[in-house]
Design an enzyme around this catalytic site. Structure first.
Site, PDB file in Angstrom:
ATOM      1  N   HIS A  82       0.849  -1.200   0.000  1.00 27.95           N
ATOM      2  CA  HIS A  82       0.000   0.000   0.000  1.00 27.95           C
ATOM      3  C   HIS A  82       0.876   1.237   0.000  1.00 27.95           C
ATOM      4  CE1 HIS A  82      -3.660   2.327   0.829  1.00 27.95           C
ATOM      5  NE2 HIS A  82      -2.840   3.115   1.513  1.00 27.95           N
ATOM      6  N   ASP A 161     -14.893   3.190   6.978  1.00 23.25           N
ATOM      7  CA  ASP A 161     -13.824   4.022   6.412  1.00 23.25           C
ATOM      8  C   ASP A 161     -14.343   4.862   5.249  1.00 23.25           C
ATOM      9  OD1 ASP A 161     -11.008   4.887   6.057  1.00 23.25           O
ATOM     10  OD2 ASP A 161     -11.281   3.908   4.126  1.00 23.25           O
ATOM     11  N   ARG A 168     -13.882  13.277   6.149  1.00 25.16           N
ATOM     12  CA  ARG A 168     -12.566  13.890   6.425  1.00 25.16           C
ATOM     13  C   ARG A 168     -12.154  14.785   5.270  1.00 25.16           C
ATOM     14  NH1 ARG A 168      -8.953   9.064   6.908  1.00 25.16           N
ATOM     15  NH2 ARG A 168      -7.264  10.578   7.005  1.00 25.16           N
ATOM     16  N   SER A 183      -7.357   4.329   8.813  1.00 22.91           N
ATOM     17  CA  SER A 183      -7.996   4.194   7.507  1.00 22.91           C
ATOM     18  C   SER A 183      -7.243   3.163   6.653  1.00 22.91           C
ATOM     19  CB  SER A 183      -8.010   5.571   6.827  1.00 22.91           C
ATOM     20  OG  SER A 183      -8.307   5.464   5.467  1.00 22.91           O
ATOM     21  N   LYS A 187      -8.399  -1.192   6.116  1.00 20.97           N
ATOM     22  CA  LYS A 187      -8.663  -1.775   4.793  1.00 20.97           C
ATOM     23  C   LYS A 187      -7.742  -2.963   4.528  1.00 20.97           C
ATOM     24  CE  LYS A 187      -8.322   2.250   2.732  1.00 20.97           C
ATOM     25  NZ  LYS A 187      -8.654   3.656   2.804  1.00 20.97           N
TER      26      LYS A 187
HETATM   27  N1  URA Z   1      -4.988   6.645   2.220  1.00 18.49           N
HETATM   28  C1  URA Z   1      -6.015   6.062   2.866  1.00 18.49           C
HETATM   29  O1  URA Z   1      -6.447   4.974   2.508  1.00 18.49           O
HETATM   30  N2  URA Z   1      -6.543   6.697   3.927  1.00 18.49           N
HETATM   31  C2  URA Z   1      -6.094   7.889   4.358  1.00 18.49           C
HETATM   32  O2  URA Z   1      -6.616   8.389   5.319  1.00 18.49           O
HETATM   33  C3  URA Z   1      -5.025   8.499   3.671  1.00 18.49           C
HETATM   34  C4  URA Z   1      -4.478   7.833   2.600  1.00 18.49           C
END
Ligand code: URA
Length: 433
Positions: A82, A161, A168, A183, A187
């Site tokens: 990621h 999320d 946000r 966040s 995931k």
């Molecule tokens: N990427 C994400 O998945 N969440 C965030 O809050 C910032 C970057």
């Protein structure tokens, strides 16, 4: 329990209990809390922070707010990756097929771009026919057949999320370390990988602008992985210039294919090899990072990475002919070249502004539902440290109209600083945690 009491408790800087956090996340996911109270909570958490315990609890509650994917039927260690988001960051399209070609399964759920940062799913969708909507059952089948799946986050992946991120985005609470950590990790945990390599971007084109905050974010996420029994490594890498030379969806697909063909070297290749090698090390496919990088490079030379990319396209309905004929990919017809206004060394690139220029071309999104122009974007011609003569091309812009090209050009001119003396180059890899 009462949400107003919870908001006030956080507003006063107190630690929330697990029950209070669970109550909040449940209310977000089931729609019983109104946006104004969720937003007030987010601002309180942004201003007063959340400690490691609260962040871990928030993460797990968010992960469990929807489906928890189970890929245990797919044999082998499933490695995921990621990036916290950057400009011209096409590493997934390079390392996923490379890693999968060595026998390590890669089942990766990716997101769409927002603001200056691009998204893998948008890039994949610029390939005619490519279907990013893959069910859990199909993902298992695909991974069993080919070792690789690149798919969109399903609707039932971390619904809390989705709601929180959208709020946000419009309440000035995106760049909070605990909220970003929760966040991302929620995931990744729900997406079922055994191990995760995090590319934490740091610099002018990243959420984390300095090394100290990048280290804090990385450490929180690595620690969280340890708690829940998943291997997590964080690579903190520089985002003080676009990672690759191409910015924009189909343009980044082309650059990724060029890397897989062995035609491109430089920062994009180096980061892809480093992240990929960490995935191989986690999966115990290799014994060291050097060995991992060597193996991946070998799979560029012998074409196995490119063949895996072709297999991925065929599997998910994409036209594999794009690999040999880039004219099958969309490319916007209005063009504009940005020229150096003076002679000197290219000393700074405000990468967020370059991301903004890309947004002006139509390649990126200012808001969540904004449609994209897959053929729009920018090809950078120079990198930091390069010497340029007055009038030399710095970048080429592609958009659907001359007006969009002109708007993008003005952001690009602002973003680039040329000086008389050459300044030291920022490091590409700052730290590994
Ligand atoms: N990427 C994400 O998945 N969440 C965030 O809050 C910032 C970057």
């Amino acid at each position: 329990m009462n949400i107003v009491d919870i908001i006030i408790k956080k507003r006063e800087g107190n630690q929330l209990s697990n029950e209070e956090i669970a109550y909040f996340v449940k209310g977000v996911a089931d729609g019983s809390l109104p946006d104004y109270q969720i937003s007030a909570f987010l601002m309180a958490a942004f201003l007063k922070q959340m400690d490691a315990e609260e962040t871990a609890c928030l993460t797990m509650e968010m992960a469990q707010s929807g489906s928890m994917f189970d890929f245990s039927q797919v044999e082998g260690f499933k490695a995921d990756k990621h990036s916290t988001g950057g400009v011209a960051d096409t590493t997934t399209l390079i390392l996923a097929p490379l890693v999968a070609s060595t026998g390590v399964p890669v089942i990766k759920m990716s997101g769409r771009g927002l603001g200056f940062s691009g998204g893998t799913i948008d890039k994949l969708e610029s390939i005619p026919g490519f279907d990013v909507n893959v069910s859990e059952k199909e993902a298992i089948e695909f991974a069993q057949n080919s070792n690789i799946v690149l798919m969109s986050q399903t609707d039932n992946l971390t619904p809390a999320d989705k709601k929180l991120y959208a709020l946000r985005d419009v309440t000035g609470t995106v760049d909070s370390i605990p909220l970003i950590a929760a966040s991302i990790m929620s995931k990744k945990i729900a997406a079922g990988a055994d191990g995760i390599v995090l590319d934490v971007k740091c610099g002018s084109g990243a959420f984390m602008q300095d090394l100290a905050s990048a280290k804090t974010l990385a450490s929180i996420m690595v620690e969280m992985g340890r708690h829940i029994g998943r291997k997590v490594t964080a690579v903190i890498s520089g985002m003080d210039q676009p990672l690759g030379m191409n910015i924009g969806n189909s343009l980044e697909v082309i650059e990724a294919i060029e890397v897989l063909k062995g035609n491109v070297e430089g920062d994009l290749l180096e980061i892809s090899l480093t992240l990929g090698a960490h995935m191989l090390l986690m999966a115990q496919r290799v014994e060291s990072i050097e060995q991992g990088k060597y193996l991946l490079q070998h799979h560029i030379k012998n074409g196995m990475g490119l063949e895996k990319f072709r297999e991925l396209l065929v599997q998910q309905g994409g036209n594999p002919a794009i690999i040999d004929d880039y004219s099958l990919l969309p490319l916007s017809t209005s063009k504009k070249t940005v020229f150096a206004q003076r002679e000197g060394y290219l000393n700074k690139m405000n990468t967020a502004l370059i991301g903004r220029a890309s947004l002006e071309t139509g390649a990126g999104r200012a808001y969540k539902e904004q449609p994209l122009d897959f053929g729009a974007g920018i090809i950078m011609k120079k990198r930091l440290g390069d010497f340029v003569k007055e009038g030399e091309p710095l970048a080429e812009i592609f958009a659907s109209s001359d007006e969009k090209c002109t708007n993008a050009a003005s952001y690009l001119q602002q973003a680039i600083t040329i000086g008389e003396e050459k300044e030291p180059l920022p490091p590409l890899i700052l730290k590994i945690i």
